[in-house]
Design a protein around this motif. Structure first.
Motif, PDB file in Angstrom:
ATOM      1  N   GLU A  95      32.813  38.808  29.411  1.00 36.41           N
ATOM      2  CA  GLU A  95      33.212  37.642  30.336  1.00 36.41           C
ATOM      3  C   GLU A  95      33.572  38.142  31.484  1.00 36.41           C
ATOM      4  N   LEU A  96      34.690  38.844  31.215  1.00 41.74           N
ATOM      5  CA  LEU A  96      35.331  39.735  32.506  1.00 41.74           C
ATOM      6  C   LEU A  96      34.433  40.343  33.199  1.00 41.74           C
ATOM      7  N   MET A  97      33.579  41.154  32.813  1.00 39.66           N
ATOM      8  CA  MET A  97      32.531  41.798  33.722  1.00 39.66           C
ATOM      9  C   MET A  97      31.543  40.979  34.356  1.00 39.66           C
ATOM     10  N   LEU A  98      31.012  39.984  33.425  1.00 38.66           N
ATOM     11  CA  LEU A  98      30.233  38.882  34.298  1.00 38.66           C
ATOM     12  C   LEU A  98      31.016  38.053  35.307  1.00 38.66           C
ATOM     13  N   SER A  99      32.166  37.847  35.164  1.00 41.28           N
ATOM     14  CA  SER A  99      32.870  37.241  36.311  1.00 41.28           C
ATOM     15  C   SER A  99      33.171  38.120  37.426  1.00 41.28           C
ATOM     16  N   THR A 100      33.414  39.180  37.305  1.00 39.09           N
ATOM     17  CA  THR A 100      33.490  40.526  38.270  1.00 39.09           C
ATOM     18  C   THR A 100      32.161  40.428  38.916  1.00 39.09           C
ATOM     19  N   LEU A 101      31.192  40.498  38.614  1.00 41.60           N
ATOM     20  CA  LEU A 101      30.009  40.853  39.131  1.00 41.60           C
ATOM     21  C   LEU A 101      29.516  39.714  39.810  1.00 41.60           C
ATOM     22  N   SER A 102      30.083  38.344  39.429  1.00 35.31           N
ATOM     23  CA  SER A 102      29.638  37.121  40.025  1.00 35.31           C
ATOM     24  C   SER A 102      29.959  36.977  41.651  1.00 35.31           C
ATOM     25  N   GLU A 103      31.200  37.639  41.806  1.00 28.49           N
ATOM     26  CA  GLU A 103      31.756  37.649  43.010  1.00 28.49           C
ATOM     27  C   GLU A 103      32.089  36.274  43.738  1.00 28.49           C
ATOM     28  N   GLY A 104      32.874  35.850  43.035  1.00 29.86           N
ATOM     29  CA  GLY A 104      33.322  34.282  43.287  1.00 29.86           C
ATOM     30  C   GLY A 104      32.517  33.197  42.659  1.00 29.86           C
TER      31      GLY A 104
END
Length: 707
Positions: free
Chosen positions: A351-360
């Motif tokens: 989840e942290l990785m997905l949120s980081t890649l989402s860029e906002g």
């Protein structure tokens, strides 16, 4: 007699926003219902309105018993006060649609009626005005006044709905906010979000309501807080200030306090926002050292997620947009191998990785191992490249749980947005597609484009087009099948069956269209058509000397409609039928799904002195449990019980148990004479089936025949 004239123009509800001032009449279509003696009289009134700039869609009736089926969709009604039962019809119409303005018309030629002797008398019966039909200026002014009132009322409803939606969005944003936020009135808490409750150790908001704000700060900050609150009330503006607060464990911590004026449930209050360095941020997350604690990104509720997606993409101009459901591969294996806590840590890191890649852009965690993300780009290939970056990043993660290395991977199922569809609909469609795919290929990406065929959706769309055409053009027909008594009751009794005609005139049975109609909330309209046509035909048939009863089937849409019973009451009274002449039947499955509404429906029928029946009985695991909540008079067994391989023993048991509860029983699917003796011995009250007669278009069965 029924006639309709349409003029090409937008509906009134679509043009409310176009009104420049409250006094300007909208140039929109008014759905005009006219009850007059002749069609020419109705068209004369319609022409008068259109000649003065009021665009109409005219529906003419000369029988007030027909009005009950049309008043819910009308914007304005003109009624000749000289029509029979006009005084009784207006209150009945207002009970169905109390917002419908009704203008009564009178003339010198018609006999004097005390109900319409004056405008005051007419208003007492529910009319909004009484106008002499020769006074055209008065009539025009009255119509314009009521149309303007309708527009203003619609605008008020829209504004209230918009305000309610805005308040709900604010509530969702408050609940999902990282900052601790509370609303305080007269120094007392009246609301707090989850972050605030968690900070001060309250499990439930009810425990905090009414607690003074100063009770949550250290003694050294009490006077400072009181002074700041007093100064804020005087100036309605104050700079942020620092206080020492007490967390749920009684430990002190420093935080910055921001005050702002707010309203909560219509009451003025102060919004208190606390910002601080989390005092427990450096503590271990799991306490047992079995895995490395990981920072968790801000969690979003579905409402927050949809709101942020809409906000981020509102002004963006991208040709391709898609909603992706991201599933963790072999989640069940992770839980069995590393335990619940270890699997959760792996999913947290993903989840942290997905949120980081989402860029906002937000990441929605739907369940412990399923996430939703929204991607957009210039082309569909751009979306695939972005999705592959997510997949590769997760694949390269090296995680350690209980000193064991975990290699995680994901699968991504995306659906492309179609014609700027609503974000909530896109998310629902993505989730439905994810579920329908079933077996997912590990470490894979699959995008369903707008050109991807969806057989189910295509078929549902085709059926709905046919249903809408049938409703508009009344392309339905009724069939009647006799219900025969085995206990010496010679009264005529039929069940009404519905057929819909397709474009080739072929009959469609209910299972081909009714489920789709129910899913799209239009089956209620079909029910009302069936009821009106059935009781009209029944009235004609009984007038020939028959003591006939009808059983009419009701869909889930009508059961769940709180206004249906009121409409039904008016329809039955208008038909002047005995209350026991019609039995209304709902299915066991609908009753189980809408148990409360079904009970209220059956109890409402009893108040109307109408009987009720439960059909398709016996399909549930415990059908008698559902039946115990419904005071129905009759029970029609499901055909599967009649043809059950266990023979007549089970059928006998069910019938005897139903009769011990005082229920009359109907056994369907009687296909041969050999069944009659067994059913008579079992105690069945009524039988029905093709052996007796197939459903036909007329009530023509000879009930006097002794077979």
């Amino acid at each position: 007699m029924l006639a309709e004239q349409e003029h090409e123009c937008r509906p009134i509800k679509d043009s409310i926003a176009d009104m420049e001032t409250p006094s300007s009449a909208p140039a929109s279509t008014i759905r005009l219902l006219v009850a007059e003696r002749t069609e020419n009289d109705a068209y004369a009134l319609d022409s008068l309105l259109r000649a003065n700039g009021i665009v109409t869609r005219l529906r003419f009736i000369d029988d007030l018993s027909l009005a009950v089926d049309h008043v819910s969709s009308a914007d304005l009604m003109l009624i000749n006060s000289g029509l029979p039962d006009a005084a009784e019809a207006i209150p009945a119409i207002k009970r169905i649609n109390n917002r419908l303005p009704i203008i009564a018309l009178r003339s010198d030629e018609q006999p004097a009626d005390l109900s319409f002797a004056s405008p005051d008398a007419a208003m007492q019966h529910g009319a909004c005005d009484l106008v002499h039909r020769e006074h055209q200026t008065h009539l025009l002014r009255a119509c314009q006044r009521e149309i303007e009132s309708q527009c203003l009322t619609a605008r008020l409803v829209q504004n209230k709905r918009a305000l309610s939606e805005a308040e709900q969005r604010c509530q969702l944003l408050l609940q999902g906010a990282e900052a601790a936020i509370a609303y305080v009135h007269e120094g007392m808490h009246i609301y707090a979000n989850d972050a605030y409750l968690k900070l001060f150790g309250f499990a439930d908001a009810e425990d905090l309501i009414g607690l003074p704000l100063i009770d949550l700060v250290a003694d050294a900050s009490v006077e400072q807080l009181r002074g700041e609150l007093k100064a804020f009330r005087a100036a309605d503006k104050r700079d942020d200030f620092d206080v020492v607060a007490l967390n749920g464990d009684g430990n002190e911590f420093s935080c910055s306090v921001s005050l702002a004026a707010a309203q909560y449930e219509g009451e003025g209050c102060i919004q208190v926002t606390l910002r601080f360095d989390n005092p427990s941020a450096n503590s271990a997350a799991n306490g047992n050292g079995s895995a490395t604690a990981l920072p968790i990104p801000p969690r979003h509720g579905i409402g927050d997620f949809l709101h942020e997606v809409e906000g981020a993409t509102r002004n963006a101009n991208h040709a391709s947009r898609a909603m992706f459901l991201v599933g963790v591969d072999d989640a069940a294996v992770l839980r069995s191998t590393f335990g619940l806590q270890g699997a959760e840590l792996v999913c947290d890191r993903i989840e942290l990785m997905l949120s980081t890649l989402s860029e906002g852009m937000p990441c929605l965690r739907i369940n412990p191992d399923l996430f939703a993300i929204y991607l957009f780009g210039s082309t569909l290939e751009d979306l695939r490249k972005q999705a592959n970056e997510y997949r590769s990043a997760v694949e390269e993660l090296l995680l350690e749980v209980n000193e064991k290395t975990v290699r995680a991977s994901i699968h991504m199922i995306g659906v492309e947005e179609v014609d700027r569809e609503a974000t909530d609909q896109l998310l629902e469609r993505a989730y439905r597609t994810y579920i329908e795919v079933g077996e997912h290929t590990s470490n894979s990406i699959e995008i369903h484009t707008r050109n991807t065929p969806d057989v189910k959706d295509d078929e549902a769309t085709r059926v709905m087009k046919l249903v809408n055409e049938a409703i508009e053009k009344q392309k339905f027909m009724l069939l009647f099948q006799p219900i025969i008594s085995l206990r010496g009751d010679n009264d005529e009794h039929y069940e009404v069956f519905l057929r819909m005609l397709d474009r080739n005139g072929e009959q469609m049975v209910p299972h081909q269209f009714l489920e789709t109609a129910i899913a799209n909330n239009v089956a209620g309209k079909i029910d009302r058509w069936v009821i009106l046509q059935s009781i009209k035909m029944l009235s004609v048939h009984r007038a020939k000397g028959h003591s006939t009863r009808l059983t009419i089937n009701i869909s889930a849409n009508s059961i769940a409609d709180p206004e249906f019973l009121q409409w039904l009451s008016v329809a039955i009274k208008a038909a002047r039928l005995p209350s026991d002449a019609v039995i209304f039947q709902l299915t066991e499955n609908d009753a189980h799904t809408y148990l409360r509404q079904s009970r209220e429906f059956v109890e409402g029928l009893k108040k109307l002195h109408c009987r009720s029946s439960l059909s398709r009985f016996g399909l549930l695991n415990d059908p008698f449990e559902t039946l115990s909540h419904l005071p129905v008079d009759m029970v029609k067994l499901d055909g599967s019980i009649v043809s059950n391989d266990s023979g007549t023993e089970y059928l006998n048991t069910v019938i005897k148990k139903l009769q011990s509860k005082g229920k009359l029983t109907v056994v369907p699917m009687v296909e041969n004479a050999g069944m009659l003796s067994a059913l008579w011995q079992a105690g069945a009250n009524y039988i029905q089936g093709h052996y007796l007669q197939e459903p036909v278009a007329e009530m023509s069965y000879d009930f006097s025949t002794d077979e």
